[in-house]
Design a protein around this motif. Structure first.
Motif, mmCIF file in Angstrom:
data_model
loop_
_atom_site.group_PDB
_atom_site.id
_atom_site.type_symbol
_atom_site.label_atom_id
_atom_site.label_comp_id
_atom_site.label_asym_id
_atom_site.label_seq_id
_atom_site.Cartn_x
_atom_site.Cartn_y
_atom_site.Cartn_z
ATOM 1 N N SER A 214 -5.545 13.923 2.573
ATOM 2 C CA SER A 214 -5.580 13.145 3.812
ATOM 3 C C SER A 214 -5.292 11.672 3.533
ATOM 4 O O SER A 214 -5.501 11.173 2.419
ATOM 5 C CB SER A 214 -6.955 13.274 4.489
ATOM 6 N N GLY A 215 -4.810 11.014 4.564
ATOM 7 C CA GLY A 215 -4.574 9.578 4.448
ATOM 8 C C GLY A 215 -5.840 8.817 4.115
ATOM 9 O O GLY A 215 -5.825 7.849 3.368
ATOM 10 N N ARG A 216 -6.965 9.278 4.654
ATOM 11 C CA ARG A 216 -8.244 8.618 4.388
ATOM 12 C C ARG A 216 -8.622 8.744 2.907
ATOM 13 O O ARG A 216 -9.089 7.794 2.290
ATOM 14 C CB ARG A 216 -9.336 9.194 5.273
ATOM 15 N N GLU A 217 -8.423 9.931 2.313
ATOM 16 C CA GLU A 217 -8.690 10.115 0.879
ATOM 17 C C GLU A 217 -7.802 9.196 0.041
ATOM 18 O O GLU A 217 -8.261 8.614 -0.945
ATOM 19 C CB GLU A 217 -8.423 11.558 0.458
ATOM 20 N N ILE A 218 -6.564 9.086 0.424
ATOM 21 C CA ILE A 218 -5.614 8.255 -0.314
ATOM 22 C C ILE A 218 -5.995 6.786 -0.186
ATOM 23 O O ILE A 218 -5.987 6.049 -1.179
ATOM 24 C CB ILE A 218 -4.172 8.530 0.168
ATOM 25 N N ALA A 219 -6.351 6.355 1.013
ATOM 26 C CA ALA A 219 -6.784 4.965 1.209
ATOM 27 C C ALA A 219 -7.991 4.653 0.337
ATOM 28 O O ALA A 219 -8.043 3.606 -0.316
ATOM 29 C CB ALA A 219 -7.108 4.716 2.685
ATOM 30 N N ALA B 201 -0.018 18.599 -15.983
ATOM 31 C CA ALA B 201 -0.658 18.639 -17.296
ATOM 32 C C ALA B 201 -1.891 19.540 -17.311
ATOM 33 O O ALA B 201 -2.512 19.719 -18.357
ATOM 34 C CB ALA B 201 -1.039 17.228 -17.722
ATOM 35 N N GLY B 202 -2.273 20.088 -16.143
ATOM 36 C CA GLY B 202 -3.366 21.043 -16.093
ATOM 37 C C GLY B 202 -4.692 20.511 -15.587
ATOM 38 O O GLY B 202 -5.681 21.234 -15.557
ATOM 39 N N LYS B 203 -4.741 19.268 -15.165
ATOM 40 C CA LYS B 203 -5.987 18.723 -14.625
ATOM 41 C C LYS B 203 -6.227 19.339 -13.247
ATOM 42 O O LYS B 203 -5.362 19.282 -12.379
ATOM 43 C CB LYS B 203 -5.894 17.206 -14.518
ATOM 44 N N PRO B 204 -7.409 19.933 -13.029
ATOM 45 C CA PRO B 204 -7.661 20.600 -11.740
ATOM 46 C C PRO B 204 -8.033 19.622 -10.627
ATOM 47 O O PRO B 204 -8.574 18.546 -10.879
ATOM 48 C CB PRO B 204 -8.850 21.511 -12.058
ATOM 49 N N ASP B 205 -7.722 20.019 -9.406
ATOM 50 C CA ASP B 205 -8.180 19.326 -8.193
ATOM 51 C C ASP B 205 -7.832 17.850 -8.133
ATOM 52 O O ASP B 205 -8.669 17.022 -7.784
ATOM 53 C CB ASP B 205 -9.693 19.501 -8.019
ATOM 54 N N VAL B 206 -6.594 17.500 -8.449
ATOM 55 C CA VAL B 206 -6.208 16.084 -8.387
ATOM 56 C C VAL B 206 -5.526 15.711 -7.079
ATOM 57 O O VAL B 206 -5.528 14.551 -6.700
ATOM 58 C CB VAL B 206 -5.296 15.666 -9.564
ATOM 59 N N ARG B 207 -4.961 16.687 -6.390
ATOM 60 C CA ARG B 207 -4.183 16.365 -5.184
ATOM 61 C C ARG B 207 -5.080 15.930 -4.034
ATOM 62 O O ARG B 207 -6.090 16.557 -3.750
ATOM 63 C CB ARG B 207 -3.359 17.567 -4.743
ATOM 64 N N LEU B 208 -4.694 14.842 -3.393
ATOM 65 C CA LEU B 208 -5.386 14.353 -2.207
ATOM 66 C C LEU B 208 -4.642 14.862 -0.982
ATOM 67 O O LEU B 208 -3.416 14.970 -0.995
ATOM 68 C CB LEU B 208 -5.437 12.823 -2.217
ATOM 69 N N GLY C 60 5.819 10.929 -3.245
ATOM 70 C CA GLY C 60 5.666 10.713 -4.681
ATOM 71 C C GLY C 60 5.393 12.009 -5.415
ATOM 72 O O GLY C 60 5.953 12.262 -6.478
ATOM 73 N N TRP C 61 4.530 12.833 -4.830
ATOM 74 C CA TRP C 61 4.207 14.125 -5.441
ATOM 75 C C TRP C 61 5.482 14.976 -5.543
ATOM 76 O O TRP C 61 5.786 15.537 -6.589
ATOM 77 C CB TRP C 61 3.148 14.841 -4.595
ATOM 78 N N PRO D 285 0.820 -1.219 0.000
ATOM 79 C CA PRO D 285 0.000 0.000 0.000
ATOM 80 C C PRO D 285 0.854 1.270 0.000
ATOM 81 O O PRO D 285 0.490 2.257 -0.640
ATOM 82 C CB PRO D 285 -0.809 -0.116 1.288
ATOM 83 N N ILE D 286 1.987 1.233 0.682
ATOM 84 C CA ILE D 286 2.868 2.405 0.719
ATOM 85 C C ILE D 286 3.412 2.705 -0.671
ATOM 86 O O ILE D 286 3.432 3.852 -1.113
ATOM 87 C CB ILE D 286 4.016 2.196 1.738
ATOM 88 N N ARG D 287 3.851 1.683 -1.370
ATOM 89 C CA ARG D 287 4.365 1.876 -2.733
ATOM 90 C C ARG D 287 3.251 2.369 -3.658
ATOM 91 O O ARG D 287 3.467 3.227 -4.509
ATOM 92 C CB ARG D 287 4.973 0.569 -3.268
ATOM 93 N N ARG D 288 2.064 1.828 -3.490
ATOM 94 C CA ARG D 288 0.934 2.260 -4.321
ATOM 95 C C ARG D 288 0.589 3.719 -4.046
ATOM 96 O O ARG D 288 0.265 4.470 -4.965
ATOM 97 C CB ARG D 288 -0.263 1.357 -4.089
ATOM 98 N N ALA D 289 0.679 4.146 -2.780
ATOM 99 C CA ALA D 289 0.408 5.543 -2.440
ATOM 100 C C ALA D 289 1.470 6.455 -3.057
ATOM 101 O O ALA D 289 1.157 7.529 -3.583
ATOM 102 C CB ALA D 289 0.372 5.727 -0.927
ATOM 103 N N TYR D 290 2.711 6.030 -3.015
ATOM 104 C CA TYR D 290 3.802 6.794 -3.629
ATOM 105 C C TYR D 290 3.551 6.943 -5.134
ATOM 106 O O TYR D 290 3.637 8.046 -5.684
ATOM 107 C CB TYR D 290 5.132 6.089 -3.366
ATOM 108 N N ASP D 291 3.226 5.846 -5.795
ATOM 109 C CA ASP D 291 2.959 5.879 -7.235
ATOM 110 C C ASP D 291 1.760 6.759 -7.564
ATOM 111 O O ASP D 291 1.767 7.478 -8.570
ATOM 112 C CB ASP D 291 2.740 4.468 -7.772
ATOM 113 N N LEU D 292 0.737 6.707 -6.719
ATOM 114 C CA LEU D 292 -0.438 7.552 -6.914
ATOM 115 C C LEU D 292 -0.056 9.025 -6.807
ATOM 116 O O LEU D 292 -0.517 9.848 -7.600
ATOM 117 C CB LEU D 292 -1.518 7.192 -5.890
ATOM 118 N N GLY D 293 0.794 9.355 -5.845
ATOM 119 C CA GLY D 293 1.277 10.737 -5.722
ATOM 120 C C GLY D 293 2.015 11.182 -6.970
ATOM 121 O O GLY D 293 1.817 12.305 -7.457
ATOM 122 N N MET D 294 2.829 10.308 -7.521
ATOM 123 C CA MET D 294 3.546 10.631 -8.768
ATOM 124 C C MET D 294 2.562 10.838 -9.911
ATOM 125 O O MET D 294 2.679 11.789 -10.684
ATOM 126 C CB MET D 294 4.527 9.507 -9.124
#
Length: 65
Positions: free
Chosen positions: A32-37, A23-30, A60-61, A6-15
């Protein structure tokens, strides 16, 4: 082939989200840990797990550049 943690997946998701943000997509950043989970499709059961997910996502971000 080993399963990603899960930690690696969260890192990859941040990337991935940093790439989408760049690339200009709005509102992509999460934020909280709960949002990421939820985005990863599982339920973290402890506050410590949520913190670890958030830290990995933020790493990752940050490392995207």
């Amino acid at each position: 082939m080993s399963e990603e943690t899960p930690i690696r997946r969260a890192y990859d998701l941040g990337m991935d989200h940093a790439d989408e943000d760049h690339a200009g997509k709005p509102d992509v950043r999460l934020h909280s840990g709960r949002e990421i989970a939820r985005a990863l499709g599982f339920t973290a059961t402890t506050g410590e797990q949520l913190v670890e997910l958030r830290e990995a996502y933020n790493d990752g971000w940050r490392d995207w550049a």
